[in-house]
Scaffold this motif. Structure first.
Motif, PDB file in Angstrom:
ATOM      1  N   GLN A 111      15.065  -7.057   9.911  1.00 55.49           N
ATOM      2  CA  GLN A 111      13.957  -6.300   9.344  1.00 55.49           C
ATOM      3  C   GLN A 111      13.875  -6.487   7.830  1.00 55.49           C
ATOM      4  OE1 GLN A 111      14.927  -2.366  10.718  1.00 55.49           O
ATOM      5  NE2 GLN A 111      13.809  -2.603  12.654  1.00 55.49           N
ATOM      6  N   GLU A 112      15.032  -6.524   7.173  1.00 56.33           N
ATOM      7  CA  GLU A 112      15.050  -6.722   5.728  1.00 56.33           C
ATOM      8  C   GLU A 112      14.522  -8.099   5.358  1.00 56.33           C
ATOM      9  OE1 GLU A 112      19.046  -5.957   4.616  1.00 56.33           O
ATOM     10  OE2 GLU A 112      18.879  -3.766   4.811  1.00 56.33           O
ATOM     11  N   ARG A 113      14.907  -9.127   6.156  1.00 49.56           N
ATOM     12  CA  ARG A 113      14.393 -10.477   5.905  1.00 49.56           C
ATOM     13  C   ARG A 113      12.878 -10.518   6.069  1.00 49.56           C
ATOM     14  NH1 ARG A 113      18.948 -12.027   8.948  1.00 49.56           N
ATOM     15  NH2 ARG A 113      17.632 -12.296  10.800  1.00 49.56           N
ATOM     16  N   GLU A 114      12.398  -9.870   7.109  1.00 53.03           N
ATOM     17  CA  GLU A 114      10.961  -9.843   7.350  1.00 53.03           C
ATOM     18  C   GLU A 114      10.233  -9.082   6.240  1.00 53.03           C
ATOM     19  OE1 GLU A 114      10.724  -8.067  11.171  1.00 53.03           O
ATOM     20  OE2 GLU A 114      11.244  -9.906  12.273  1.00 53.03           O
ATOM     21  N   ALA A 115      10.841  -7.974   5.792  1.00 51.42           N
ATOM     22  CA  ALA A 115      10.220  -7.187   4.722  1.00 51.42           C
ATOM     23  C   ALA A 115      10.187  -7.976   3.422  1.00 51.42           C
ATOM     24  CB  ALA A 115      10.983  -5.876   4.524  1.00 51.42           C
ATOM     25  N   ARG A 116      11.300  -8.685   3.118  1.00 57.22           N
ATOM     26  CA  ARG A 116      11.332  -9.496   1.903  1.00 57.22           C
ATOM     27  C   ARG A 116      10.290 -10.615   1.963  1.00 57.22           C
ATOM     28  NH1 ARG A 116      17.027  -8.812   2.340  1.00 57.22           N
ATOM     29  NH2 ARG A 116      17.218 -10.837   3.365  1.00 57.22           N
ATOM     30  N   ALA A 117      10.172 -11.238   3.135  1.00 56.70           N
ATOM     31  CA  ALA A 117       9.181 -12.312   3.289  1.00 56.70           C
ATOM     32  C   ALA A 117       7.763 -11.770   3.110  1.00 56.70           C
ATOM     33  CB  ALA A 117       9.335 -12.966   4.657  1.00 56.70           C
ATOM     34  N   ALA A 118       7.503 -10.587   3.697  1.00 56.57           N
ATOM     35  CA  ALA A 118       6.170  -9.990   3.574  1.00 56.57           C
ATOM     36  C   ALA A 118       5.889  -9.585   2.123  1.00 56.57           C
ATOM     37  CB  ALA A 118       6.062  -8.778   4.493  1.00 56.57           C
ATOM     38  N   GLU A 119       6.922  -9.048   1.448  1.00 54.01           N
ATOM     39  CA  GLU A 119       6.753  -8.645   0.056  1.00 54.01           C
ATOM     40  C   GLU A 119       6.537  -9.867  -0.832  1.00 54.01           C
ATOM     41  OE1 GLU A 119       9.004  -5.982  -3.396  1.00 54.01           O
ATOM     42  OE2 GLU A 119       9.884  -6.202  -1.402  1.00 54.01           O
ATOM     43  N   ALA A 120       7.285 -10.951  -0.554  1.00 58.70           N
ATOM     44  CA  ALA A 120       7.113 -12.175  -1.336  1.00 58.70           C
ATOM     45  C   ALA A 120       5.708 -12.737  -1.149  1.00 58.70           C
ATOM     46  CB  ALA A 120       8.159 -13.206  -0.937  1.00 58.70           C
ATOM     47  N   GLU A 121       5.205 -12.665   0.074  1.00 62.76           N
ATOM     48  CA  GLU A 121       3.854 -13.151   0.355  1.00 62.76           C
ATOM     49  C   GLU A 121       2.816 -12.292  -0.368  1.00 62.76           C
ATOM     50  OE1 GLU A 121       0.872 -13.871   4.196  1.00 62.76           O
ATOM     51  OE2 GLU A 121       3.009 -13.416   4.503  1.00 62.76           O
ATOM     52  N   ALA A 122       3.015 -10.966  -0.330  1.00 61.02           N
ATOM     53  CA  ALA A 122       2.080 -10.070  -1.011  1.00 61.02           C
ATOM     54  C   ALA A 122       2.151 -10.268  -2.525  1.00 61.02           C
ATOM     55  CB  ALA A 122       2.399  -8.618  -0.660  1.00 61.02           C
TER      56      ALA A 122
END
Length: 454
Positions: A111-122
């Motif tokens: 979940q943290e990896r997915e959140a970091r990826a989503a935050e990096a994309e945003a």
């Protein structure tokens, strides 16, 4: 191999990994607990067992035969029992573990990896939109105001030879001035002489907070804005060196900014040395007072005032009925009253030597080199020197004034009843450093403004 679970009459559940009856029996004996939560047998009483003769190695062997789960220790995420690998880890009372179970840990990490990826994309999406609205075109260096041109020249000196070829941050510009470097950089950015360069910034400079793009100011990267004709190189910067600086008003305000920074750096250092911790309001009050004083006094005189007031406040702090905070709070008033008293009584304030650890910086050096202004030059003389420089750079005037033009100008002023306005403009030009001939020529110049005034 089929796993065998053994639920003991205690808060320990065993998952057997062995089918050897004797190993299983010994594992149960190792983990067996009484109703009071004590282990039934001592480890030293469980050896020897086959080739195991030392009690210190028994726990490692038991871990190869079974897994032990403590029913008193649960995962804070899913509530499952957690594995314990030693007797000392067993809990006597029900409680949640400070760490998740292995499966929940994997879930968290995913979940943290997915959140970091989503935050990096945003972040990249917001940053791309931000970059798109930043200025991108070249500017005409000849159109820069005198204060911005001089400040850009000082920045070039402070960063030489880096300014035209690489990105830089505020932290790279400490040689520009003794203090307020960030404010000077902001001036240049507002004038579009330099521009923000997000692609050159260090990772972490830009971030999102509640979906809004934020940044660490001191970490921002900048680049020199190219000149419209020459680009961003030494040739373009040479225009600033060859330029005639004649806008006395703009240059005087820049000098006041620099002189205030020079004075406040000394004041701040003295406060630090005497343990005076001013709050933002007190600091702002002192800054405002010193800036006003620098319109007439020199920086070195203001240093003396700062030293005297800080020393007096330090003496107050040593009195029984004073505290450090109360003594510090007197500083804004002390500085203001000292300057007011000196002005009222006509007291000559001493000049203080420049501290060895506080160079004037590139901007101070240019004021000295171009105008002969340094820390010992009173503010009133600074303005006079800048006005004199302005007069020197005025267009050459004819040695002899055409008498017909002067007579016509005087007659028109009398006929139109604009004599007082004409005299007021004439006096203003003299105050700005023009000689008599230059002032009359300026008044005779065929501009829309002068025609309207006359």
């Amino acid at each position: 191999m089929n796993k065998q679970w053994i639920a003991l009459n205690m808060p320990i559940t065993l998952e057997m990994k062995t089918t050897d009856p004797e190993e299983m029996k010994l594992a149960v004996r190792y983990w067996a607990m009484s109703e009071t939560g004590e282990f039934v047998e001592k480890v030293m009483d469980l050896v020897p067992f086959r080739d195991i003769t030392h009690s210190g190695t028994l726990a490692a062997h038991v871990r190869t035969w079974c897994r032990a789960y403590d029913e008193n220790l649960t995962c804070r995420d899913c509530g499952t029992y957690l594995e314990v690998t030693s007797r000392s880890a067993v809990k006597k009372f029900p409680q949640q573990s400070p760490w998740p179970c292995p499966e929940c840990k994997k879930t968290r990490e995913r979940q943290e990896r997915e959140a970091r990826a989503a935050e990096a994309e945003a972040l990249e999406r917001e940053l791309s939109a931000y970059r798109a609205q930043l200025p991108s075109g070249p500017i005409d260096y000849t159109q820069l105001s005198d204060d911005h041109a001089l400040l850009l020249l000082a920045l070039n000196v402070a960063l030489s030879p880096r300014l035209g070829s690489a990105a830089f941050s505020v932290n790279d510009c400490t040689a520009l001035a003794p203090l307020d470097v960030g404010a000077f950089i902001d001036k240049l950015e507002m004038a579009h002489a330099i521009r923000e360069a997000p692609l050159d910034a260090m990772p972490g400079t830009y971030f999102l907070r509640d979906g809004e793009l934020m940044f660490h100011t001191r970490a921002l990267s900048y680049r020199l804005t190219p000149d419209i004709h020459l680009g961003a190189n030494d040739e373009a910067l040479s225009l600033l060196i060859e330029r005639e600086y004649a806008d006395a008003s703009a240059l005087f305000n820049l000098w006041l900014d620099f002189a205030t920074a020079d004075a406040m750096r000394y004041f701040f250092d003295k406060c630090t040395a005497f343990n005076h911790d001013l709050d933002a309001k007190q600091y702002s009050e002192v800054r405002s007072t010193l800036r006003e004083a620098l319109k007439t006094l020199s920086v070195s005189q203001v240093w003396f005032v700062a030293w005297k007031c800080v020393k007096d406040a330090a003496s107050l702090a040593r009195l029984v009925y004073y505290t450090e905070e109360r003594a510090t709070a007197t500083l804004p008033g002390k500085v203001r009253r000292t300057l007011e008293k000196a002005e009222k009584e006509g007291t000559v304030i001493r000049k203080w030597d420049r501290p060895d650890h506080q160079p004037s910086g590139a901007l101070g050096m240019l004021f000295t080199e171009l105008f002969g202004i340094d820390e010992d030059t009173p503010g009133a003389d600074v303005l006079a020197l800048l006005n004199a420089s302005r007069a020197e750079h005025c267009e050459p005037q004819n040695a002899m004034l055409p008498p017909e033009a002067v007579r016509r100008w005087l007659c028109e002023a009398l006929a139109n009843d604009t004599g007082p306005q004409m005299l007021e403009r004439f006096a203003g030009l003299i105050r700005d450093g023009y000689d008599v001939d230059g002032a009359v020529h300026a008044l005779l110049a065929p501009t829309p403004t002068s025609s309207a005034a006359l």
